[in-house]
Design a protein around this motif. Structure first.
Motif, short mmCIF file in Angstrom:
data_model
loop_
_atom_site.label_atom_id
_atom_site.label_comp_id
_atom_site.label_asym_id
_atom_site.label_seq_id
_atom_site.Cartn_x
_atom_site.Cartn_y
_atom_site.Cartn_z
N THR A 52 -0.69 53.41 45.07
CA THR A 52 -0.80 51.98 44.56
C THR A 52 -0.40 52.14 43.01
OG1 THR A 52 -2.60 51.53 45.99
CG2 THR A 52 -2.03 50.05 44.24
N GLN B 96 2.20 50.54 39.96
CA GLN B 96 2.40 49.33 39.44
C GLN B 96 3.51 49.56 38.25
OE1 GLN B 96 0.52 45.43 39.91
NE2 GLN B 96 1.05 45.26 37.58
N ASN C 152 6.04 47.31 43.07
CA ASN C 152 5.04 48.58 43.54
C ASN C 152 6.47 49.57 43.71
OD1 ASN C 152 3.18 46.82 44.03
ND2 ASN C 152 3.32 46.87 46.13
N THR D 290 -5.83 56.14 45.78
CA THR D 290 -5.46 54.63 46.17
C THR D 290 -5.79 53.86 44.87
OG1 THR D 290 -7.91 54.33 47.00
CG2 THR D 290 -6.18 55.18 48.54
N GLU D 291 -6.62 54.32 43.94
CA GLU D 291 -6.74 53.59 42.82
C GLU D 291 -5.63 53.06 42.14
OE1 GLU D 291 -9.65 52.02 39.61
OE2 GLU D 291 -9.97 52.61 41.67
N PRO D 292 -5.53 51.70 41.97
CA PRO D 292 -4.30 51.04 41.24
C PRO D 292 -4.24 51.90 39.74
CG PRO D 292 -5.38 49.33 42.41
CD PRO D 292 -6.44 50.71 42.26
N ARG E 196 -3.07 42.02 38.15
CA ARG E 196 -3.71 42.42 39.29
C ARG E 196 -5.09 43.10 38.77
NH1 ARG E 196 -0.84 46.29 43.62
NH2 ARG E 196 -2.58 46.96 44.69
N LYS F 159 -4.36 39.68 42.96
CA LYS F 159 -3.23 39.57 42.12
C LYS F 159 -2.58 38.05 41.95
CE LYS F 159 1.86 40.89 41.63
NZ LYS F 159 2.88 41.58 42.42
#
Length: 441
Positions: A79, A81, A283, A300-302, A363, A368
């Motif tokens: 994840t 961005q 993404n 998986t942490e953004p 987000r 979001k």
């Protein structure tokens, strides 16, 4: 599992002489009581590559077998961005660890009006008081090299600062042109080790080539553009596989692969990029390959493009920068617990094609929020709606209001730098190139 055969290459000899990079950096790269040579650092940006067109991120077909193999031996961020839907602002964020409304590079060669030869255009430029990624690497003792194929990422907009050697191909050159130049530079890079190399590939940016043997004509003509886009990814992947082996990046190298933004193929009734801040725009893929220190894992942490510079500061032992919004990812890679509340990641878009309308997004955790200067507000629950199709701004008004305040407070209080714009007069050939890329409308 064993190291994938696609990555197994014969290690090239390394100079035995230790290159001093300062006491802090030597401490970082020490192994017990014995100091080792600092690693080379390579950052590869793939223009317009949306994450979900890679098998590693869930795509139904394998467009990039080398990337998949590399990801299995790397730290993969599932994840990640970007900060914008245009190349110039998002790459400026990668270079400075600041958001677009902070570094003030909010647009590039994209212009909304018809342009004729002889017309001067004004370009945003990286502010002089922002330390850029190549400048940081140079201060850490690295020789710095840059190769870019996007007209925005050049000297005019300040992206050449800090590079010892820099080449910007202003035409839409395919990946093998940049790879050939990197190979020619390799002797000089090896003799000046440790080196930092930044490569910005234009593939798979439009206009899409239909690369053989990867292009498969679809039964539905409406999908032809997407299939051509996928063939561009596969072509670039094959070039990167060859370059990886030739340059000896399998050991002694911190390799980061990411993208500046994505691309839309009708996801929200549009095409191309630069008009929205939906998932297909923001993404991007992100992996860090450094097997000597980090075992393979998926996080998986953004995270964001703004985290790349602080991470490399950490890995090279450089002092923290005073103006950075990103965080080093090293603790997260090492297993540090994620922030239970999550942090906010922002994005910014100036739509010159729509009267200068601003779009912002925030987000945080599963939510979001997107807001436009013309009054529209959207809220999406990413845990249930990853493609952002159901607007919950009214149904979950309290959440939307909380994120709105979070966004506005940050924009109001964040440090803002004031770069000096520059002007240029494109010739007829450049204007035609800009039109082919969709930068002139």
């Amino acid at each position: 599992m064993p190291f994938p055969s696609v990555l197994r290459t014969r290690a090239r000899p390394r100079p035995a002489t230790l290159i001093a990079v300062g006491a802090t950096a030597l401490a970082v790269f020490a192994s017990g009581q014995r100091a080792t040579r600092p690693p080379n650092v390579v950052v590869i940006v793939i223009d317009t590559l949306r994450a979900d067109h890679l098998r590693t991120y869930g795509y139904e077909k394998e467009t990039a077998p080398f990337f998949s193999a590399l990801a299995r031996e790397s730290v993969l961020f599932s994840t990640a961005q970007s900060t914008s839907a245009w190349t110039a602002p998002s790459t400026a964020s990668l270079f400075t660890s600041l958001y677009p409304f902070q570094h003030n590079v909010v647009t590039g060669f994209m212009v909304a009006q018809s342009m004729a030869e002889g017309d001067a255009i004004e370009l945003d430029r990286l502010p002089e008081d922002a330390t850029t990624l190549p400048e940081m690497m140079k201060a850490a003792g690295y020789s710095t090299f840059g190769l870019t194929a996007n007209i925005n990422i050049g000297e005019l907009m300040g992206f050449a600062r800090g590079f010892d050697r820099f080449r910007n191909y202003t035409q839409d050159e395919p990946a093998e042109v940049l790879a050939k130049r990197a190979k020619l530079w390799r002797p000089r890079m090896a003799s000046a080790a440790p080196y930092f190399l930044y490569m910005h590939f234009m593939d798979p940016h439009a206009p899409y080539r239909e690369w053989s043997p990867w292009f498969e004509p679809p039964a539905d003509p409406a999908r032809r553009r997407m299939m051509a886009y996928d063939s561009e990814i596969a072509y670039l992947d094959s070039v990167l596989r060859d370059l990886y082996g030739f340059m000896g990046w399998e050991r002694g190298t911190i390799l980061i692969v990411t993208a500046d933004h994505g691309e839309e193929f009708g996801d929200h009734n549009g095409r191309g990029h630069g008009k929205t801040l939906y998932a297909e725009m923001l993404n991007v893929p992100l992996l860090l390959h450094y097997p000597e220190r980090f075992p393979a894992r998926r996080i998986t942490e953004p995270v964001g493009l703004i985290d790349i510079l602080p991470t490399l500061r950490d890995l090279t032992g450089s002092a923290p920068g005073p103006r950075e919004e990103g965080r080093s990812l090293v603790p997260l890679i090492g297993g540090a617990p994620a922030d239970p509340e999550g942090r906010s990641l922002f994005a910014h878009l100036l739509r010159r094609d729509d009267g200068g309308r601003l779009v912002h997004s925030a987000r945080r955790g599963r939510w979001k929020y997107i807001e436009g200067s013309s009054g529209e507000r959207m809220l999406f629950d990413l845990s249930r709606d990853p493609h952002e199709s159901t607007n919950l701004a009214e149904a979950s008004h309290a959440v939307a209001e909380r994120l709105r305040r979070n966004l506005h407070d940050f924009v109001r209080t964040a440090r803002k730098l004031s770069g000096r714009p520059t002007t240029t007069v494109p010739d007829a050939e450049t204007i035609q190139q800009l039109r082919s890329l969709g930068y002139v409308q």
